[in-house]
Design a protein around this motif. Structure first.
Motif, PDB file in Angstrom:
ATOM      1  N   ASP A 123       0.830  -1.200   0.000  1.00  0.00           N
ATOM      2  CA  ASP A 123       0.000   0.000   0.000  1.00  0.00           C
ATOM      3  C   ASP A 123       0.866   1.253   0.000  1.00  0.00           C
ATOM      4  O   ASP A 123       0.519   2.255  -0.607  1.00  0.00           O
ATOM      5  N   MET A 124       2.003   1.188   0.705  1.00  0.00           N
ATOM      6  CA  MET A 124       2.904   2.336   0.742  1.00  0.00           C
ATOM      7  C   MET A 124       3.526   2.560  -0.636  1.00  0.00           C
ATOM      8  O   MET A 124       3.685   3.692  -1.070  1.00  0.00           O
ATOM      9  N   LYS A 169       2.104   1.848  -3.425  1.00  0.00           N
ATOM     10  CA  LYS A 169       1.011   2.421  -4.211  1.00  0.00           C
ATOM     11  C   LYS A 169       0.881   3.914  -3.904  1.00  0.00           C
ATOM     12  O   LYS A 169       0.716   4.731  -4.808  1.00  0.00           O
ATOM     13  N   GLU A 170       0.959   4.273  -2.624  1.00  0.00           N
ATOM     14  CA  GLU A 170       0.899   5.689  -2.231  1.00  0.00           C
ATOM     15  C   GLU A 170       2.049   6.478  -2.842  1.00  0.00           C
ATOM     16  O   GLU A 170       1.865   7.577  -3.334  1.00  0.00           O
ATOM     17  N   ALA A 191       1.471   7.074  -6.460  1.00  0.00           N
ATOM     18  CA  ALA A 191       0.429   8.099  -6.638  1.00  0.00           C
ATOM     19  C   ALA A 191       1.001   9.492  -6.389  1.00  0.00           C
ATOM     20  O   ALA A 191       0.685  10.438  -7.114  1.00  0.00           O
ATOM     21  N   HIS A 192       1.861   9.621  -5.384  1.00  0.00           N
ATOM     22  CA  HIS A 192       2.460  10.923  -5.080  1.00  0.00           C
ATOM     23  C   HIS A 192       3.457  11.342  -6.151  1.00  0.00           C
ATOM     24  O   HIS A 192       3.540  12.514  -6.507  1.00  0.00           O
ATOM     25  N   PHE A 235       3.694  13.317   1.336  1.00  0.00           N
ATOM     26  CA  PHE A 235       3.682  11.856   1.416  1.00  0.00           C
ATOM     27  C   PHE A 235       3.397  11.392   2.845  1.00  0.00           C
ATOM     28  O   PHE A 235       2.550  10.525   3.074  1.00  0.00           O
ATOM     29  N   ASN A 245      -0.269  12.249   3.943  1.00  0.00           N
ATOM     30  CA  ASN A 245      -1.291  11.406   3.323  1.00  0.00           C
ATOM     31  C   ASN A 245      -1.157   9.929   3.676  1.00  0.00           C
ATOM     32  O   ASN A 245      -2.153   9.231   3.810  1.00  0.00           O
ATOM     33  N   THR A 246       0.066   9.454   3.831  1.00  0.00           N
ATOM     34  CA  THR A 246       0.288   8.039   4.098  1.00  0.00           C
ATOM     35  C   THR A 246       0.059   7.680   5.561  1.00  0.00           C
ATOM     36  O   THR A 246      -0.617   6.702   5.868  1.00  0.00           O
ATOM     37  N   LYS A 262      -3.410  10.054   7.097  1.00  0.00           N
ATOM     38  CA  LYS A 262      -4.641   9.974   6.307  1.00  0.00           C
ATOM     39  C   LYS A 262      -5.101  11.327   5.770  1.00  0.00           C
ATOM     40  O   LYS A 262      -6.285  11.636   5.740  1.00  0.00           O
ATOM     41  N   LYS A 278      -3.427  16.771  -2.184  1.00  0.00           N
ATOM     42  CA  LYS A 278      -2.543  16.298  -3.248  1.00  0.00           C
ATOM     43  C   LYS A 278      -1.270  17.139  -3.228  1.00  0.00           C
ATOM     44  O   LYS A 278      -1.259  18.252  -2.723  1.00  0.00           O
TER      45      LYS A 278
END
Length: 186
Positions: free
Chosen positions: A15-16, A18-19, A22-23, A140, A143-144, A147, A151
């Protein structure tokens, strides 16, 4: 003693990853916004930056949502870095002026204590890059791990405008040069 080598599974979090992707994608989009940025009214954008420094939430939201504000944000980061380095240059040159005078009395007239311009140019470029990298890292982490919902581009634009506060560093250094206020009324 026998040595046993065990295969250690990686503990990375998919998941990290993926984050992070995305960033990185968001950062790439922001840099496209910077490249496609056109002319802007520097006086208007400077006043927007002042409003952000005054913690005007409505203005922060406006700038965060305006993709055209990416170029002025980068300009403010660069102007802030330049102002900081001009201040540092004058401060170091002034701080060591007394030492240069002592060296002159000792017969060493060709000694200069001012930092080389190339060093200032390189450190200026590094400060711009590090500032952008720190904004990326803050986004990062927010958001990671916390939560956050924002953007990268939104945070970049707002913090880029807020970076105009670095201009103050020039005035602080110039004030130290004479050890008196900058505006004396004389």
């Amino acid at each position: 003693f026998p040595v046993t080598i065990r295969h250690h599974e990686s503990h990375h979090n998919p998941d990290m990853n993926k984050e992070l992707k995305a960033h990185l994608s968001g950062a790439a989009e922001t840099f496209k916004d910077i490249k496609s940025g056109g002319k802007f009214d520097i006086a208007k954008e400077f006043m927007n930056a002042v409003e952000i420094l005054k913690l005007n939430v409505k203005k922060m939201e406006e700038i965060a949502a305006n993709k055209a504000a990416a170029l002025p944000a980068l300009v403010f980061i660069a102007v802030g870095a330049l102002a900081f380095h001009v201040g540092v240059y004058f401060y170091i040159a002034n701080m060591f002026k007394g030492l240069a005078g002592l060296a002159g009395m000792a017969g060493m007239d060709d000694i200069s204590f001012a930092p080389p311009i190339l060093d200032l140019v390189i450190s200026f470029a590094l400060l711009v890059v590090v500032t952008v990298a720190m904004i990326f890292i803050m986004d990062f982490v927010a958001n990671t791990f916390f939560k956050g919902q924002g953007k990268f581009g939104q945070l970049f634009r707002v913090l880029g405008y807020a970076n105009i506060v670095m201009i103050v560093s020039v005035f602080m250094q110039l004030g130290f040069m004479k050890n008196e206020p900058i505006v004396t009324g004389k």
